[in-house]
Design an enzyme around this catalytic site. Structure first.
Site, PDB file in Angstrom:
ATOM      1  N   GLU A  68       0.801  -1.224   0.000  1.00 31.01           N
ATOM      2  CA  GLU A  68       0.000   0.000   0.000  1.00 31.01           C
ATOM      3  C   GLU A  68       0.838   1.280   0.000  1.00 31.01           C
ATOM      4  OE1 GLU A  68      -2.764  -0.594   3.228  1.00 31.01           O
ATOM      5  OE2 GLU A  68      -3.666  -2.334   2.262  1.00 31.01           O
TER       6      GLU A  68
ATOM      7  N   ASN B 233       1.912  -4.379  -3.507  1.00 28.31           N
ATOM      8  CA  ASN B 233       0.510  -4.747  -3.281  1.00 28.31           C
ATOM      9  C   ASN B 233      -0.263  -3.501  -2.846  1.00 28.31           C
ATOM     10  OD1 ASN B 233      -1.503  -6.898  -2.848  1.00 28.31           O
ATOM     11  ND2 ASN B 233      -1.317  -6.429  -0.660  1.00 28.31           N
TER      12      ASN B 233
ATOM     13  N   HIS C 163     -10.667  -5.459  -2.439  1.00 30.09           N
ATOM     14  CA  HIS C 163     -11.698  -5.342  -1.398  1.00 30.09           C
ATOM     15  C   HIS C 163     -12.870  -4.576  -2.012  1.00 30.09           C
ATOM     16  CE1 HIS C 163      -9.139  -6.972   1.689  1.00 30.09           C
ATOM     17  NE2 HIS C 163      -8.186  -6.108   1.378  1.00 30.09           N
TER      18      HIS C 163
ATOM     19  N   GLU D  49      -6.498 -10.158  -2.055  1.00 26.72           N
ATOM     20  CA  GLU D  49      -7.271 -10.060  -0.807  1.00 26.72           C
ATOM     21  C   GLU D  49      -8.770  -9.960  -1.096  1.00 26.72           C
ATOM     22  OE1 GLU D  49      -5.684  -6.965   1.730  1.00 26.72           O
ATOM     23  OE2 GLU D  49      -3.618  -7.491   1.260  1.00 26.72           O
TER      24      GLU D  49
ATOM     25  N   ASP E 222     -12.558  -9.758  -1.333  1.00 29.83           N
ATOM     26  CA  ASP E 222     -13.834  -9.883  -0.633  1.00 29.83           C
ATOM     27  C   ASP E 222     -14.811  -8.896  -1.262  1.00 29.83           C
ATOM     28  OD1 ASP E 222     -13.032  -7.459   0.678  1.00 29.83           O
ATOM     29  OD2 ASP E 222     -12.286  -8.581   2.398  1.00 29.83           O
TER      30      ASP E 222
HETATM   31  O1  G3I Z   1      -3.428  -8.038  18.462  1.00 29.86           O
HETATM   32  C1  G3I Z   1      -4.259  -7.004  19.006  1.00 29.86           C
HETATM   33  C2  G3I Z   1      -4.849  -7.438  20.331  1.00 29.86           C
HETATM   34  O2  G3I Z   1      -3.810  -7.621  21.266  1.00 29.86           O
HETATM   35  C3  G3I Z   1      -5.817  -6.350  20.795  1.00 29.86           C
HETATM   36  O3  G3I Z   1      -6.474  -6.795  21.954  1.00 29.86           O
HETATM   37  C4  G3I Z   1      -6.870  -6.086  19.741  1.00 29.86           C
HETATM   38  C5  G3I Z   1      -7.814  -4.954  20.142  1.00 29.86           C
HETATM   39  O4  G3I Z   1      -8.290  -4.243  19.033  1.00 29.86           O
HETATM   40  O5  G3I Z   1      -6.227  -5.713  18.543  1.00 29.86           O
HETATM   41  C6  G3I Z   1      -5.375  -6.722  18.025  1.00 29.86           C
HETATM   42  O6  G3I Z   1      -4.785  -6.259  16.852  1.00 29.86           O
HETATM   43  C7  G3I Z   1      -5.628  -6.232  15.729  1.00 29.86           C
HETATM   44  C8  G3I Z   1      -4.953  -7.019  14.616  1.00 29.86           C
HETATM   45  O7  G3I Z   1      -5.704  -6.947  13.429  1.00 29.86           O
HETATM   46  C9  G3I Z   1      -4.779  -8.486  14.974  1.00 29.86           C
HETATM   47  O8  G3I Z   1      -6.013  -9.076  15.170  1.00 29.86           O
HETATM   48  C10 G3I Z   1      -5.830  -4.801  15.302  1.00 29.86           C
HETATM   49  O9  G3I Z   1      -6.595  -4.104  16.276  1.00 29.86           O
HETATM   50  C11 G3I Z   1      -6.548  -4.753  13.970  1.00 29.86           C
HETATM   51  O10 G3I Z   1      -6.570  -3.408  13.516  1.00 29.86           O
HETATM   52  C12 G3I Z   1      -5.822  -5.602  12.965  1.00 29.86           C
HETATM   53  O11 G3I Z   1      -6.556  -5.562  11.775  1.00 29.86           O
HETATM   54  C13 G3I Z   1      -5.892  -6.085  10.639  1.00 29.86           C
HETATM   55  C14 G3I Z   1      -5.744  -5.011   9.580  1.00 29.86           C
HETATM   56  O12 G3I Z   1      -5.129  -5.561   8.438  1.00 29.86           O
HETATM   57  C15 G3I Z   1      -4.896  -3.841  10.053  1.00 29.86           C
HETATM   58  O13 G3I Z   1      -4.810  -2.889   9.044  1.00 29.86           O
HETATM   59  C16 G3I Z   1      -6.742  -7.202  10.094  1.00 29.86           C
HETATM   60  O14 G3I Z   1      -6.773  -8.283  11.030  1.00 29.86           O
HETATM   61  C17 G3I Z   1      -6.145  -7.691   8.775  1.00 29.86           C
HETATM   62  O15 G3I Z   1      -7.026  -8.616   8.187  1.00 29.86           O
HETATM   63  C18 G3I Z   1      -5.955  -6.515   7.848  1.00 29.86           C
HETATM   64  O16 G3I Z   1      -5.372  -6.949   6.655  1.00 29.86           O
HETATM   65  C19 G3I Z   1      -5.145  -5.928   5.679  1.00 29.86           C
HETATM   66  C20 G3I Z   1      -3.960  -6.353   4.847  1.00 29.86           C
HETATM   67  O17 G3I Z   1      -2.856  -6.637   5.660  1.00 29.86           O
HETATM   68  C21 G3I Z   1      -3.607  -5.262   3.855  1.00 29.86           C
HETATM   69  N1  G3I Z   1      -4.739  -4.894   3.045  1.00 29.86           N
HETATM   70  C22 G3I Z   1      -5.959  -4.617   3.758  1.00 29.86           C
HETATM   71  C23 G3I Z   1      -6.324  -5.722   4.728  1.00 29.86           C
HETATM   72  C24 G3I Z   1      -7.625  -5.430   5.425  1.00 29.86           C
HETATM   73  O18 G3I Z   1      -7.527  -4.314   6.264  1.00 29.86           O
END
Ligand code: G3I
Length: 497
Positions: free
Chosen positions: A181, A222, A258, A286, A288
């Site tokens: 990104e 990406n 997405h 990715e 969806d």
């Molecule tokens: O690990 C912490 C945990 O300790 C905490 O309690 C919790 C509370 O919110 O957060 C947890 O972290 C989260 C993390 O995922 C792991 O689950 C973050 O808040 C959350 O923001 C994060 O979201 C991820 C997101 O990227 C961040 O931008 C999504 O799971 C993940 O699917 C998403 O993936 C991205 C790709 O990498 C890039 N393209 C877009 C795609 C969708 O956003």
């Protein structure tokens, strides 16, 4: 970046026909693997997979077309046996959802943690799946120690991070999203810590560093909103052309994909073709397709069309190496947490039952084993696939109600606990007094109050012994939010619980 940055763009068409050797190479690899695939197909049939039509799988069909079909997986997904059964039977490529990102792999300067990523790689290897490494450099999920570094130290930190991580996974990943990104939607480069320290040159530096660490990994840039032709994909195109002309190692461009329901860009295939004409591969990384809930039969039919469009676009471009969905099922999707009111964005419902999009994907990949064509699903009506048979007293119903002050949603999972296949079903139950159904998903309900019947649709009417399907509805209520006390399937009572 905000959640709303992720969406579909539209723009004009520009066509650059391309021929690319990648598909041929993959096909050659397939010849070598043909015996394995054939043996695997028997196993898949034996598994029966609750994931879809017996004897078909996305990966087997994709491989026959010279592409892969992948999914994102997180470490916590690995302990869900229902999810992993679908993942290992349907997908042949895994992208770690979070486990290879900088905040996990190098949470403090020079301290590395590869255990979560290793768990995903082990799962993939144990199940004959390849891995898309995701990702090495990204402004998000970047630990604060990096963005707090003095500018003069960022390049060394970035190179060290790339070298250490790509070396750790050397030989274990098919590809790396080296820079994730990098662009703003207007096509300018994102002003993140890396850009601030090195200017646009950080991208070439990152690619070169990754190539030294793992010369065999395919190196990708990406991004999202670059699926169609627009200012952002134009900028990516110019960047890739420039990198190629300088001899910078770059093998591919990942189109995150997405999408919002009904908004797959009409220029997606042409856009892919212009990238492959530069000599790089493309991948849908990715995928969806989010729906404003509740998901109606019409929404699900449109989603099926959208999935088919994306897959057909990829199959129509010889340098498109594969399609990956972001998460296995709706229960694993990031969408509800980021886009209020949206969900149902994947091919599997929250119980890992295939949705019309799954059947559309099977059909797009040339499969004949799906229970219905996408167009049949599109006209999803109340008609069962054939006259209801079977299930004499051999069913179980689990019912989950989520209520608020004036409304509720109810998800009902029907399991065939008998020994014969159900071909078309009608679930009878009585709504609590004051409840009125306003919409339904995966079924048609009539009438909307009192004693009702929920009827199977073309894609979920067949329930083999042991198979389950989930339907649901939204209703208004006047204070009584109770679930129905009893259910019948094709006239015979079901157990509840
Ligand atoms: O690990 C912490 C945990 O300790 C905490 O309690 C919790 C509370 O919110 O957060 C947890 O972290 C989260 C993390 O995922 C792991 O689950 C973050 O808040 C959350 O923001 C994060 O979201 C991820 C997101 O990227 C961040 O931008 C999504 O799971 C993940 O699917 C998403 O993936 C991205 C790709 O990498 C890039 N393209 C877009 C795609 C969708 O956003």
């Amino acid at each position: 970046m905000t959640a709303h940055d992720y969406g579909a763009n539209r723009s004009s068409v520009r066509v650059s026909p391309a021929q690319h050797p990648a598909r041929t190479l993959v096909r050659r690899g397939l010849l070598v693997a043909a015996a394995t695939v054939a043996a695997g197909a028997l196993l898949l049939t034996a598994l029966g997979t609750q994931a879809g039509a017996a004897g078909t799988s996305l990966k087997t069909l994709a491989e026959a077309k010279g592409v892969y079909f992948g999914t994102a997986l997180t470490q916590s997904n690995l302990s869900n046996s229902t999810l992993t059964a679908v993942a290992s039977s349907q997908f042949d490529m895994v992208t770690p959802g979070n486990e290879m990102k900088w905040d996990t792999t190098e949470p403090s300067n020079g301290t590395y943690n590869f255990a979560p990523g290793d768990a995903i790689v082990s799962y993939a290897q144990a199940n004959g799946m390849r891995v898309r490494g995701h990702n090495l450099v990204w402004h998000s999920q970047l630990p604060s120690w990096v963005s707090s570094l003095p500018t003069a130290q960022v390049q060394a930190a970035m190179e060290s991070h790339i070298t250490t991580e790509a070396t750790h996974y050397k030989g274990k990943v098919y590809s790396w999203d080296v820079v994730n990104e990098p662009f703003n939607d207007d096509g300018t480069l994102r002003q993140d810590a890396f850009y601030a320290a090195m200017g646009s040159g950080y991208i070439a530096d990152a690619l070169r560093t990754a190539h030294v660490a793992d010369p065999n990994a395919k190196l990708y840039l990406n991004d999202y909103n670059i699926e169609g032709e627009n200012a952002k994909s134009d900028a990516m195109y110019s960047l890739v052309a420039s990198l190629r002309s300088q001899g910078v190692p770059i093998d591919g461009v990942g189109l995150e994909s997405h999408f919002i329901l009904g908004q797959v860009p009409s220029t997606m295939k042409a856009n892919m073709q212009r990238f492959t004409a530069l000599g790089v591969n493309v991948a849908v990384t990715e995928l969806d397709d989010r729906i404003l809930l509740p998901a109606t039969a019409a929404n699900l039919a449109q989603q099926a069309t959208d999935y088919a469009t994306v897959i057909n676009d990829c199959l129509g471009v010889s340098g498109c190496v594969g399609v990956s969905q972001w998460g296995v099922g709706d229960a694993d999707s990031w969408i509800p947490g980021f886009f209020s009111g949206y969900g149902a964005a994947t091919m599997y419902d929250s119980n890992y039952q295939p949705k019309p999009a799954y059947n559309a994907a099977v059909t797009a990949l040339g499969g004949a084993g799906s229970t219905s064509s996408p167009s049949a699903s599109a006209s999803a009506s109340a008609s069962p696939t054939s006259s209801p048979t079977g299930a004499a007293g051999s069913c179980r119903v689990a019912d989950v109600v989520n209520a608020w002050n004036t409304g509720l949603t109810e998800n009902i999972t029907i399991t065939n606990t008998g020994t014969s296949t159900v071909n078309g079903w009608s679930l009878g139950f009585t709504l609590a007094s004051g409840q009125t159904v306003t919409s339904a998903w995966n079924t048609t309900i009539s009438p909307s109050t009192g004693t009702v019947k929920a009827t199977s649709l073309s894609y979920n009417g067949t329930l083999a012994p042991g198979a389950a399907t989930t339907i649901g509805f939204q209703a208004t209520h006047a204070g009584n939010t109770a679930a129905p006390a009893s259910f019948t399937l094709n006239g015979s009572a079901c157990s509840v619980g």
